[in-house]
Motif scaffolding. Structure first.
Motif, mmCIF file in Angstrom:
data_model
loop_
_atom_site.group_PDB
_atom_site.id
_atom_site.type_symbol
_atom_site.label_atom_id
_atom_site.label_comp_id
_atom_site.label_asym_id
_atom_site.label_seq_id
_atom_site.Cartn_x
_atom_site.Cartn_y
_atom_site.Cartn_z
ATOM 1 N N ALA A 118 41.958 21.793 7.585
ATOM 2 C CA ALA A 118 41.165 21.994 8.795
ATOM 3 C C ALA A 118 41.953 21.619 10.041
ATOM 4 N N ILE A 119 42.753 20.546 9.924
ATOM 5 C CA ILE A 119 43.550 20.104 11.077
ATOM 6 C C ILE A 119 44.782 20.979 11.254
ATOM 7 N N SER A 120 45.537 21.210 10.172
ATOM 8 C CA SER A 120 46.806 21.926 10.310
ATOM 9 C C SER A 120 46.604 23.379 10.723
ATOM 10 N N ARG A 121 45.477 23.979 10.317
ATOM 11 C CA ARG A 121 45.184 25.359 10.715
ATOM 12 C C ARG A 121 44.207 25.418 11.898
ATOM 13 N N ASN A 122 43.853 24.238 12.435
ATOM 14 C CA ASN A 122 42.983 24.162 13.617
ATOM 15 C C ASN A 122 41.701 24.985 13.414
ATOM 16 N N VAL A 123 41.120 24.840 12.223
ATOM 17 C CA VAL A 123 40.042 25.722 11.783
ATOM 18 C C VAL A 123 38.827 25.669 12.703
ATOM 19 N N ILE A 124 38.373 24.476 13.036
ATOM 20 C CA ILE A 124 37.123 24.357 13.789
ATOM 21 C C ILE A 124 37.263 24.911 15.197
ATOM 22 N N GLU A 125 38.345 24.567 15.873
ATOM 23 C CA GLU A 125 38.525 25.055 17.247
ATOM 24 C C GLU A 125 38.721 26.568 17.269
ATOM 25 N N ARG A 126 39.479 27.122 16.309
ATOM 26 C CA ARG A 126 39.694 28.570 16.290
ATOM 27 C C ARG A 126 38.379 29.307 16.048
ATOM 28 N N ASP A 127 37.566 28.785 15.160
ATOM 29 C CA ASP A 127 36.252 29.384 14.922
ATOM 30 C C ASP A 127 35.421 29.376 16.207
ATOM 31 N N ARG A 128 35.427 28.230 16.882
ATOM 32 C CA ARG A 128 34.645 28.102 18.117
ATOM 33 C C ARG A 128 35.149 29.075 19.185
ATOM 34 N N GLN A 129 36.476 29.224 19.297
ATOM 35 C CA GLN A 129 37.043 30.109 20.310
ATOM 36 C C GLN A 129 36.647 31.559 20.076
ATOM 37 N N VAL A 130 36.730 31.994 18.822
ATOM 38 C CA VAL A 130 36.377 33.387 18.526
ATOM 39 C C VAL A 130 34.908 33.645 18.831
ATOM 40 N N ARG A 131 34.032 32.700 18.461
ATOM 41 C CA ARG A 131 32.602 32.859 18.735
ATOM 42 C C ARG A 131 32.314 32.939 20.234
ATOM 43 N N GLU A 132 33.167 32.276 21.033
ATOM 44 C CA GLU A 132 32.971 32.258 22.482
ATOM 45 C C GLU A 132 33.696 33.403 23.180
ATOM 46 N N GLY A 133 34.322 34.278 22.401
ATOM 47 C CA GLY A 133 34.989 35.439 22.984
ATOM 48 C C GLY A 133 36.420 35.209 23.405
ATOM 49 N N HIS A 134 37.010 34.108 22.973
ATOM 50 C CA HIS A 134 38.409 33.819 23.320
ATOM 51 C C HIS A 134 39.305 34.168 22.137
ATOM 52 N N TRP A 135 40.318 34.971 22.393
ATOM 53 C CA TRP A 135 41.235 35.420 21.334
ATOM 54 C C TRP A 135 42.587 34.734 21.577
ATOM 55 N N LYS A 136 42.618 33.423 21.254
ATOM 56 C CA LYS A 136 43.781 32.604 21.562
ATOM 57 C C LYS A 136 44.554 32.336 20.274
ATOM 58 N N ARG A 137 45.758 32.896 20.160
ATOM 59 C CA ARG A 137 46.529 32.813 18.918
ATOM 60 C C ARG A 137 47.698 31.842 19.109
ATOM 61 N N THR A 138 47.399 30.555 18.938
ATOM 62 C CA THR A 138 48.391 29.494 19.097
ATOM 63 C C THR A 138 48.769 28.955 17.720
ATOM 64 N N CYS A 139 50.066 28.909 17.454
ATOM 65 C CA CYS A 139 50.543 28.475 16.135
ATOM 66 C C CYS A 139 50.733 26.961 16.064
ATOM 67 N N TRP A 140 50.446 26.413 14.888
ATOM 68 C CA TRP A 140 50.701 25.008 14.579
ATOM 69 C C TRP A 140 51.683 24.940 13.414
ATOM 70 N N PRO A 141 52.319 23.784 13.204
ATOM 71 C CA PRO A 141 53.262 23.670 12.078
ATOM 72 C C PRO A 141 52.569 23.839 10.725
ATOM 73 N N ARG A 142 53.289 24.419 9.766
ATOM 74 C CA ARG A 142 52.738 24.553 8.423
ATOM 75 C C ARG A 142 52.801 23.209 7.691
ATOM 76 N N LEU A 143 51.980 23.056 6.680
ATOM 77 C CA LEU A 143 51.980 21.822 5.891
ATOM 78 C C LEU A 143 53.224 21.710 5.023
ATOM 79 N N ALA A 144 53.645 22.813 4.434
ATOM 80 C CA ALA A 144 54.830 22.792 3.573
ATOM 81 C C ALA A 144 56.018 22.244 4.348
ATOM 82 N N GLY A 145 56.687 21.267 3.767
ATOM 83 C CA GLY A 145 57.843 20.657 4.411
ATOM 84 C C GLY A 145 57.529 19.396 5.182
ATOM 85 N N GLN A 146 56.244 19.154 5.473
ATOM 86 C CA GLN A 146 55.887 17.931 6.180
ATOM 87 C C GLN A 146 55.837 16.748 5.213
ATOM 88 N N THR A 147 55.954 15.555 5.778
ATOM 89 C CA THR A 147 55.927 14.332 4.975
ATOM 90 C C THR A 147 54.533 13.721 5.029
#
Length: 324
Positions: A118-147
């Protein structure tokens, strides 16, 4: 036959296996409503559990003020943590304290991963943005490779580690009593703080670990670290965490547990968008809920029949003097 109180309202179902086990054996089962009754107050707890011989207890506190004056002989905890029970007072009063080990680790590990995704893919905020009509495609780091740094490498910590390793993460852990693991590097606390991209807590709350996440330790972590707590609220200084989340020292947090449960309305963590919250449910899915309740009831029944379920008892020193 004994009277058994059940305090967690999510176990107040006569259809559950544990209820049938107890009632068929002749036990009286009493449901205690934790919403109607404030079980955090020792006098209320004492009143509600009057006449009860055993309790299938949830996370409500069992302080000395209750244990010194109650008729209860067994506290059978639905779960593995028992920091809400004054163990010294229970032992002094010849009250057996049990728990239900080996059941909830898969559920707790899945909740930890749910927070991670939920955090790494920013799930909650992205869901909220789409529902509000905002199409904001901002990338976050992937989990693979993180410590992923684990505070505690017991059954739950190892289950989390196995799942994280399968995702391609590097896993390090601090646990002074843990056995070596081929794919997990055991490190010092200082290295856990400094090397982890994500810190996940899986330790009991003891005098040594209480508020182990505080202003000092948070500043030792990487800028933008993620914190996950599915263990005990007492491990975290909530004011310090809120400040670190506001400053950006901590990027985000996933919290299943709190100092006060439920958290008070003025808790600053409730007002932050970079925190994902859950109501102390990490160890609970349908399978673990049933199994915990059954084992908790079986602990009580075994003790009443003269057996001693040693693997589930946390204060074995009462055995010599304990009686129903």
């Amino acid at each position: 036959m004994p009277t058994v109180a059940v305090t967690g309202d999510h176990f107040h179902y006569r259809e559950q296996e544990y209820f049938g086990l107890l009632t068929k054996a002749g036990y009286e089962v009493r449901f205690i409503d934790p919403v109607k009754n404030n079980l955090n107050k020792p006098d209320v707890l004492l009143e509600q559990l009057a006449g009860c011989d055993a309790v299938m207890c949830s996370t409500e506190p069992y302080p000395a003020a209750f244990l010194d004056n109650c008729s209860v002989r067994v506290l059978s905890r639905l779960g593995v943590g028992f920091d809400s029970i004054d163990l010294e007072a229970a032992t002094r009063n010849n009250i057996v304290v049990c728990r239900t080990p080996g059941i909830l680790h898969e559920s707790a590990a899945e909740q930890t991963l749910a927070f991670l995704f939920a955090i790494s893919r920013n799930v909650i905020e992205r869901d909220r943005q789409v529902r509000e009509g905002h199409w904001k495609r901002t990338c976050w780091p992937r989990l693979a490779g993180q410590t992923l740094g684990l505070l505690g490498l017991g059954l739950i910590g190892r289950c989390v580690a196995e799942k994280a390793l399968a995702l391609g993460m590097k896993v390090i852990a601090y646990d002074p009593v843990a056995a070596p693991h081929d794919q997990i590097e055991l490190v010092t606390l200082d290295r856990l703080w400094s090397d982890s991209d994500i810190v996940s807590l899986h330790a009991p709350c003891t005098p040594e670990t209480a508020n182990i996440i505080n202003h000092v330790t948070l500043q030792r972590m990487k800028q933008g670290v993620v914190l996950i707590n599915t263990s005990r609220g007492g491990l975290v200084d909530e004011a310090a965490l809120a400040a670190a989340l506001q400053s950006g020292q901590v990027l985000a947090a996933g919290l299943d547990v709190f100092h006060d449960e439920p958290p008070k309305p003025d808790n600053p963590l409730l007002k932050l968008d970079n925190v994902i919250l859950a109501p102390h449910m990490a160890g609970m899915d349908l399978e673990s809920e049933r199994a915990m309740a059954t084992m908790s009831a079986e602990n009580i029944m075994a003790l009443h029949s003269g057996q001693w379920p040693a693997a589930n008892i946390v204060n074995p020193e009462v055995q010599a003097t304990w009686k129903w």
